[in-house]
Design a protein around this motif. Structure first.
Motif, PDB file in Angstrom:
ATOM      1  N   GLY A 133      -0.864  13.502  -5.811  1.00 58.25           N
ATOM      2  CA  GLY A 133       0.210  14.468  -5.663  1.00 58.25           C
ATOM      3  C   GLY A 133       0.990  14.342  -4.372  1.00 58.25           C
ATOM      4  N   ASP A 134       0.600  13.426  -3.534  1.00 54.42           N
ATOM      5  CA  ASP A 134       1.321  13.200  -2.282  1.00 54.42           C
ATOM      6  C   ASP A 134       2.722  12.683  -2.533  1.00 54.42           C
ATOM      7  OD1 ASP A 134      -0.002  13.944  -0.080  1.00 54.42           O
ATOM      8  OD2 ASP A 134      -0.738  11.937   0.468  1.00 54.42           O
ATOM      9  N   VAL A 135       3.661  13.090  -1.701  1.00 56.63           N
ATOM     10  CA  VAL A 135       4.959  12.434  -1.694  1.00 56.63           C
ATOM     11  C   VAL A 135       5.086  11.788  -0.325  1.00 56.63           C
ATOM     12  CG1 VAL A 135       7.439  12.682  -1.822  1.00 56.63           C
ATOM     13  CG2 VAL A 135       5.954  14.039  -3.314  1.00 56.63           C
ATOM     14  N   VAL A 136       4.983  10.479  -0.287  1.00 61.55           N
ATOM     15  CA  VAL A 136       4.968   9.760   0.986  1.00 61.55           C
ATOM     16  C   VAL A 136       6.270   9.002   1.125  1.00 61.55           C
ATOM     17  CG1 VAL A 136       3.772   8.026   2.366  1.00 61.55           C
ATOM     18  CG2 VAL A 136       2.485   9.466   0.777  1.00 61.55           C
ATOM     19  N   ALA A 137       6.918   9.130   2.267  1.00 62.74           N
ATOM     20  CA  ALA A 137       8.124   8.360   2.520  1.00 62.74           C
ATOM     21  C   ALA A 137       7.795   7.281   3.543  1.00 62.74           C
ATOM     22  CB  ALA A 137       9.229   9.257   3.048  1.00 62.74           C
ATOM     23  N   ILE A 138       8.217   6.050   3.233  1.00 60.37           N
ATOM     24  CA  ILE A 138       8.038   4.973   4.199  1.00 60.37           C
ATOM     25  C   ILE A 138       9.409   4.649   4.758  1.00 60.37           C
ATOM     26  CG2 ILE A 138       7.279   2.597   4.542  1.00 60.37           C
ATOM     27  CD1 ILE A 138       5.454   2.917   2.135  1.00 60.37           C
ATOM     28  N   VAL A 139       9.527   4.750   6.076  1.00 63.19           N
ATOM     29  CA  VAL A 139      10.818   4.459   6.694  1.00 63.19           C
ATOM     30  C   VAL A 139      10.630   3.330   7.691  1.00 63.19           C
ATOM     31  CG1 VAL A 139      11.675   6.802   6.400  1.00 63.19           C
ATOM     32  CG2 VAL A 139      10.464   6.174   8.498  1.00 63.19           C
ATOM     33  N   GLY A 140      11.717   2.804   8.165  1.00 60.81           N
ATOM     34  CA  GLY A 140      11.609   1.745   9.145  1.00 60.81           C
ATOM     35  C   GLY A 140      12.812   0.840   9.080  1.00 60.81           C
ATOM     36  N   PRO A 141      13.027   0.059  10.116  1.00 54.44           N
ATOM     37  CA  PRO A 141      14.206  -0.810  10.146  1.00 54.44           C
ATOM     38  C   PRO A 141      14.118  -1.886   9.073  1.00 54.44           C
ATOM     39  CG  PRO A 141      12.724  -1.326  11.956  1.00 54.44           C
ATOM     40  CD  PRO A 141      12.195  -0.097  11.327  1.00 54.44           C
ATOM     41  N   SER A 142      15.244  -2.424   8.779  1.00 57.88           N
ATOM     42  CA  SER A 142      15.316  -3.489   7.776  1.00 57.88           C
ATOM     43  C   SER A 142      14.477  -4.679   8.224  1.00 57.88           C
ATOM     44  CB  SER A 142      16.779  -3.906   7.606  1.00 57.88           C
ATOM     45  OG  SER A 142      16.888  -4.798   6.552  1.00 57.88           O
ATOM     46  N   GLY A 143      13.753  -5.268   7.283  1.00 62.56           N
ATOM     47  CA  GLY A 143      12.929  -6.428   7.611  1.00 62.56           C
ATOM     48  C   GLY A 143      11.562  -6.066   8.115  1.00 62.56           C
ATOM     49  N   ALA A 144      11.236  -4.787   8.135  1.00 58.70           N
ATOM     50  CA  ALA A 144       9.943  -4.375   8.660  1.00 58.70           C
ATOM     51  C   ALA A 144       8.808  -4.734   7.697  1.00 58.70           C
ATOM     52  CB  ALA A 144       9.950  -2.872   8.928  1.00 58.70           C
ATOM     53  N   GLY A 145       9.147  -4.946   6.448  1.00 58.75           N
ATOM     54  CA  GLY A 145       8.102  -5.303   5.476  1.00 58.75           C
ATOM     55  C   GLY A 145       7.786  -4.164   4.535  1.00 58.75           C
ATOM     56  N   LYS A 146       8.678  -3.173   4.434  1.00 54.10           N
ATOM     57  CA  LYS A 146       8.417  -2.005   3.596  1.00 54.10           C
ATOM     58  C   LYS A 146       8.315  -2.392   2.119  1.00 54.10           C
ATOM     59  CE  LYS A 146      12.270  -0.065   4.883  1.00 54.10           C
ATOM     60  NZ  LYS A 146      12.875  -1.058   5.823  1.00 54.10           N
ATOM     61  N   SER A 147       9.315  -3.145   1.694  1.00 53.54           N
ATOM     62  CA  SER A 147       9.286  -3.540   0.275  1.00 53.54           C
ATOM     63  C   SER A 147       8.059  -4.366  -0.028  1.00 53.54           C
ATOM     64  CB  SER A 147      10.536  -4.350  -0.070  1.00 53.54           C
ATOM     65  OG  SER A 147      11.676  -3.562   0.121  1.00 53.54           O
ATOM     66  N   THR A 148       7.781  -5.314   0.825  1.00 57.42           N
ATOM     67  CA  THR A 148       6.617  -6.168   0.623  1.00 57.42           C
ATOM     68  C   THR A 148       5.354  -5.328   0.455  1.00 57.42           C
ATOM     69  OG1 THR A 148       7.714  -7.771   2.038  1.00 57.42           O
ATOM     70  CG2 THR A 148       5.394  -8.153   1.568  1.00 57.42           C
ATOM     71  N   PHE A 149       5.197  -4.330   1.312  1.00 62.64           N
ATOM     72  CA  PHE A 149       4.025  -3.460   1.254  1.00 62.64           C
ATOM     73  C   PHE A 149       3.978  -2.686  -0.071  1.00 62.64           C
ATOM     74  CE2 PHE A 149       1.949   0.661   2.669  1.00 62.64           C
ATOM     75  CZ  PHE A 149       0.672   0.157   2.582  1.00 62.64           C
ATOM     76  N   LEU A 150       5.143  -2.166  -0.447  1.00 58.95           N
ATOM     77  CA  LEU A 150       5.222  -1.387  -1.677  1.00 58.95           C
ATOM     78  C   LEU A 150       4.842  -2.246  -2.887  1.00 58.95           C
ATOM     79  CD1 LEU A 150       6.085   1.583  -1.984  1.00 58.95           C
ATOM     80  CD2 LEU A 150       8.253   0.767  -2.873  1.00 58.95           C
ATOM     81  N   HIS A 151       5.331  -3.504  -2.886  1.00 61.56           N
ATOM     82  CA  HIS A 151       4.999  -4.405  -4.003  1.00 61.56           C
ATOM     83  C   HIS A 151       3.504  -4.646  -4.086  1.00 61.56           C
ATOM     84  CE1 HIS A 151       9.343  -6.099  -3.706  1.00 61.56           C
ATOM     85  NE2 HIS A 151       9.277  -5.019  -4.465  1.00 61.56           N
ATOM     86  N   ILE A 152       2.876  -4.759  -2.894  1.00 61.31           N
ATOM     87  CA  ILE A 152       1.430  -4.987  -2.902  1.00 61.31           C
ATOM     88  C   ILE A 152       0.712  -3.761  -3.453  1.00 61.31           C
ATOM     89  CG2 ILE A 152      -0.574  -5.276  -1.392  1.00 61.31           C
ATOM     90  CD1 ILE A 152       1.157  -7.180   0.278  1.00 61.31           C
ATOM     91  N   LEU A 153       1.156  -2.578  -3.023  1.00 61.66           N
ATOM     92  CA  LEU A 153       0.543  -1.359  -3.546  1.00 61.66           C
ATOM     93  C   LEU A 153       0.733  -1.259  -5.063  1.00 61.66           C
ATOM     94  CD1 LEU A 153       1.491   1.419  -0.950  1.00 61.66           C
ATOM     95  CD2 LEU A 153      -0.693   0.247  -1.249  1.00 61.66           C
ATOM     96  N   GLY A 154       1.912  -1.680  -5.516  1.00 65.98           N
ATOM     97  CA  GLY A 154       2.254  -1.511  -6.934  1.00 65.98           C
ATOM     98  C   GLY A 154       1.844  -2.691  -7.803  1.00 65.98           C
ATOM     99  N   LEU A 155       0.991  -3.557  -7.296  1.00 65.52           N
ATOM    100  CA  LEU A 155       0.436  -4.666  -8.079  1.00 65.52           C
ATOM    101  C   LEU A 155       1.473  -5.715  -8.475  1.00 65.52           C
ATOM    102  CD1 LEU A 155      -2.061  -2.880 -10.461  1.00 65.52           C
ATOM    103  CD2 LEU A 155      -2.620  -4.691  -8.860  1.00 65.52           C
TER     104      LEU A 155
END
Ligand SMILES: Nc1ncnc2c1ncn2[C@@H]1O[C@H](COP(=O)(O)OP(=O)(O)OP(=O)(O)O)[C@@H](O)[C@H]1O
Ligand SMILES: [Mg+2]
Lengths: 587, 258
Positions: B34-56
């Motif tokens: 039920g958490d709503v987590v926001a990941i923020v950060g500058p471009s190129g920080a690796g946010k998408s990469t991390f999300l893809h890993i979490l999402g298989l």
């Protein structure tokens, strides 16, 4: 898909036509060649056939269930003199009723009537003449046969057009339909084209009809009688029509001719026709003969398609090349002449037979040979190894069996049963080289054609590879939504199979269509381009044969689908292996 | 350690030629149901990469992710595909809809993928009904049969969100869901996401550059250079230094160029 389509189509068409050829060829060989031939033993060829009835009984006893019919033959080489140059042929003495059960020549009679020597009864033939039935090509080498066809419209033009090829005119032909006429010149090369043009012209006149037979015949007679060079040469007038002109029409036409032309022709009364050689037969076949006047041309006015009936040939027996095998040794024999009246001719489609065989009644040939087998030097009768006169016999038995595929095994049994004193060969052995050539040709085309399918498969490979590249992003989307590797692969394999199946379906359909309309298509091609893919007078078939063999078709379709599947495998695998993130990033 | 979704010491390196580029350099994160987590950060920080890993969608070079105690590395390919389909779902910045399919068909797609050919005719009616009501709920009732090409950016994203919710996933990952939209639309989508999160109590993990969206999250995680710079405490900094500095979202030029 187009690749698969055309691949499958050409493959099917070519194999079917080749198959049809092979089948027709084999059927024709079988039809004309007896399934099994029993010859004299090599040592004394003729001696052992002294009593053919006895021998036939023995053969029957060996394989009573298989042997259906046995026909004796006395076969001898002859020269035919007809026109200027003598021509080699083979005289075959037969008993027609027996021969008809063994060989199929009776089904190929040009006039469609069963062959019957007795139509030429003793009274109507000069006493020393014999009746004969010749292959339609035997006399074909004699140039100077002009033909005039007088045709009624619908129904008749088609048979006239096909008859044009079977009667094989040599110098010139005239076609008269209704009021129109057509002249074909055949002595300037391009004969075949000219014949086709004539046939096409005939077919285009379906609507014309002859209202005034006397007028039409008059025109034909004028052509017939017109003779600028003053040469005498045989000429044939053939009348085609649903209803034939009454005899009065011939007479009236003749009377309308100017008197100087009239003298070239004479119209016989019914009674007079009967006493003519062949008159009996000629009348039975619905033929009326017009005897030429002194120095005039012979005109045979005929509804039937046999222009040879009523003509006669002189034959001379000659010393055979294989004299030694025939037990004559190196002796020379006296040539004997015989005169034969033609009572029919056949067109079996086997060039070898059609151009060389002259059938005559067995006793007639035996009688002729008895006279001929006299040593030319010593004037003594020629004796065989056992010291008997070589006459009054047959020199081979033709055997027909129930199932021609069993020929080999039945021949084996006959060979053993006769104690090895006779040559026994099967139809396959007799025509082995021809049959092998056809088989090799067929296999080769099959192999070559299969490469076409491989090419088609490469087109599938290319299409699917492009599709995978094009759909990379979509593949990524599907994978992100949880599509499995197998799922994605199935989609692309399915696509490949859909292409394969559609291609095969279209290929099957169009191949079926083309094969069903093969001959009209060939005709159409000829009309447009002047090129005829299937020269009728070379193959002696008026239709392009084909054979739709379900197992072969199933094999072609199965193999094609399999190759398509293989071709689809690699792109599908590539698609399924795509990294979803890379795929999504792909623009 | 919540035992729901745990990332432990995630590292991800990319090989570019003979150079190794470390993008994630040891990330730990736990998310509660039920958490709503926001990941923020500058471009190129690796946010998408991390999300893809979490999402298989991607695998880490080292480290492990556990969902309800099961490490991802224990899952077979088939199980990963099944989880991507039913347990997780993704909302992307560029929507990623299939261009040939209508809005409705796009929304049904995950159901279609999850059911076999034999079962599909049976579930089809129900799936269509649910997709319709979801799209209705998002104000797309009159656009059901449009293909993506005939829809505006905001409408496409609504379809993508509907698609993401079709399977009633346990976690929805959103990668800059409003990054490509103008301010007004962006606001609408944010409201929509937010209300959906509220009413469904589904866990949302979203990467965003929108301070307004991040502010509403239960937790904000800030990533810089492949590492998490402590979340909550940094929220103020995040707001102060985010590329579009924004007290009011009204005139910030949101979104990346396409
Ligand atoms: N497949 C890849 N190969 C090489 N480098 C990659 C690959 N994917 C990502 N990177 C690099 O990893 C770094 C992080 O990328 P990522 O997309 O995770 O950043 P982000 O934080 O999502 O940025 P943005 O806010 O712009 O979306 C970038 O420098 C990118 O160039
Ligand atoms: Mg990103």
């Amino acid at each position: 898909m187009i690749g698969v389509w055309f691949g499958v189509m050409t493959l099917l068409i070519v194999t079917s036509v080749m198959g049809g050829f092979a089948r027709d060829l084999r059927a024709r060989i079988r039809g004309m060649t007896a399934h099994i031939t029993v010859t004299s033993s090599p040592a004394s060829r003729l001696g052992s056939m002294e009593n053919w009835e006895e021998l036939a009984k023995k053969v029957r006893a060996v394989a009573p269930d298989e042997v259906i019919a046995i026909s004796p033959q006395l076969e001898w080489p002859i020269m035919i003199s007809h026109g200027q140059s003598p021509q080699p042929a083979t005289l075959v003495g037969i008993i027609p009723d027996l021969e008809r059960q063994v060989s199929g020549f009776a089904e190929h009679m040009l006039d469609g009537h069963p062959p019957d020597f007795t139509n030429f009864s003793k009274q109507t033939l000069p006493p020393d003449w014999g009746p004969c039935i010749i292959g339609s090509g035997v006399l074909a080498n004699h140039r100077h046969k002009d033909i005039i066809f007088v045709c009624d419209g619908a129904g008749a033009v088609d048979s006239a057009a096909s008859a044009l090829f079977t009667v094989n005119p040599k110098d010139k032909f005239e076609l008269l339909v209704g009021d129109a006429e057509w002249t074909g010149e055949l002595n300037s090369g391009g004969e075949e084209r000219e014949l086709h043009a004539g046939a096409e012209w005939l077919k285009s006149r379906k609507d014309a009809s002859v209202k005034d037979w006397a007028g039409a015949l008059e025109r034909a007679f004028r052509l017939l009688a017109y003779d600028p060079k003053g040469e005498t040469r045989p000429c044939v007038v053939v009348v085609f029509g649903k209803a034939l002109p009454p005899e009065a029409a011939y007479r009236e036409a003749w009377h309308r001719l100017p008197s100087d032309q009239r003298r070239w022709l004479r119209v016989f009364t019914e009674a007079e026709i009967l006493v003519e050689p062949g008159g009996e037969n000629v009348r039975a076949a619905g033929v009326i003969t017009i005897e030429p006047g002194p120095g005039a041309r012979l005109a045979l006015v005929s509804r039937v398609q046999d222009p040879y009936i009523g003509r006669s040939i002189s034959v001379t027996t000659i010393t055979p090349e294989d004299a030694r095998d025939r037990g004559i040794g190196d002796k020379r024999i006296d040539p004997t002449n015989a005169r034969l009246g033609i009572v029919g001719s056949f067109n079996s489609g086997m060039n070898e037979y059609d151009t060389s065989i002259v059938y005559a009644p067995l006793e007639f040939v035996q009688r002729s040979l008895r006279e001929c087998l006299i040593d030319a030097k010593t004037r003594e009768p020629i004796l065989d190894a056992e010291g008997r006169i070589q006459a009054g016999r047959v020199n081979r038995l033709r055997v027909r069996i129930r199932n021609y595929d069993d020929a080999e095994s039945v021949a084996d049994r006959i060979r053993k049963g006769l104690g090895g004193r006779h040559g026994v060969i099967t139809w396959q052995a007799e025509k082995a080289i021809l049959l092998q050539a056809v088989a090799v040709e067929r296999t080769l085309t099959g192999v070559i054609m299969f490469f076409i399918v491989i090419m088609a498969a490469f087109s599938i490979l290319a299409i699917l590879s492009m599709l995978v590249t094009e759909k990379t992003r979509d593949i990524g989307i599907l994978r992100a939504q949880g599509a499995t590797v197998g799922g994605v692969m199935t989609i692309f394999l399915g696509e490949g199979m859909v292409i394969g199946i559609l291609g095969c379906g279209l290929g099957l359909g169009s191949a079926k269509y083309v094969l069903d309309h093969l001959n009209p298509l060939a005709d159409w091609l000829y009309e447009r381009t002047g090129w005829y893919p299937f020269p009728k007078n070379i193959y002696l078939l008026d239709r392009i044969p084909h054979q739709m063999d379900p197992p072969v078709w199933a094999l072609v379709v199965g193999a094609t689908l399999f190759v398509c599947l293989l071709a689809a495998l690699w792109p599908s695998w590539k698609a399924a292996r795509l990294n979803p993130i890379e795929a999504l990033r792909y623009e | 350690m919540s035992g729901f979704l745990d990332a432990r010491d995630i590292r991800r390196e990319f090989q570019i030629g003979d150079r190794t580029l470390p993008v994630l350099r040891g990330i730990d994160l736990s998310v509660e149901p039920g958490d709503v987590v926001a990941i923020v950060g500058p471009s190129g920080a690796g946010k998408s990469t991390f999300l893809h890993i979490l999402g298989l969608l991607d695998k880490p070079t080292s480290g492990s992710v556990l969902f309800k105690g099961t490490p991802y590395s224990d899952l077979s390919d088939g199980e990963r595909a099944r989880m991507r389909n039913s347990t997780f779902s993704f909302v992307f910045q560029f929507y990623h809809l299939l261009p040939e399919l209508s809005a409705l068909e796009n929304a049904i797609m995950p159901i279609m993928i999850q059911s076999s050919i034999l079962k599909w005719p049976m579930v089809r009616g129900d799936a269509r009904r649910r997709a319709k009501s979801l799209l209705d709920r998002m104000g797309m009732g009159s656009r059901l049969h449009h293909v993506p090409g005939a829809l505006s950016g905001g409408e496409r994203q609504r379809v993508a969100i509907a698609r993401a919710l079709m399977t009633n996933p346990e976690v929805v990952f959103c990668d800059e869901p409003t990054g490509n939209l103008d301010t007004v639309t962006s606001q609408e989508i944010q409201d929509l996401l937010w209300s959906l999160a509220e009413e469904r109590r589904t866990c949302f993990v979203m990467v965003t550059h929108e301070p307004s969206l991040a502010r509403r999250a239960h937790r904000v995680v800030r990533m810089v250079d492949g590492l998490i710079v402590d979340g909550e405490a940094q929220q103020a900094i995040a707001q102060a230094t985010a590329p579009p500095p924004a007290p009011g979202p009204a005139d910030s030029p949101a979104g990346n160029p396409v």
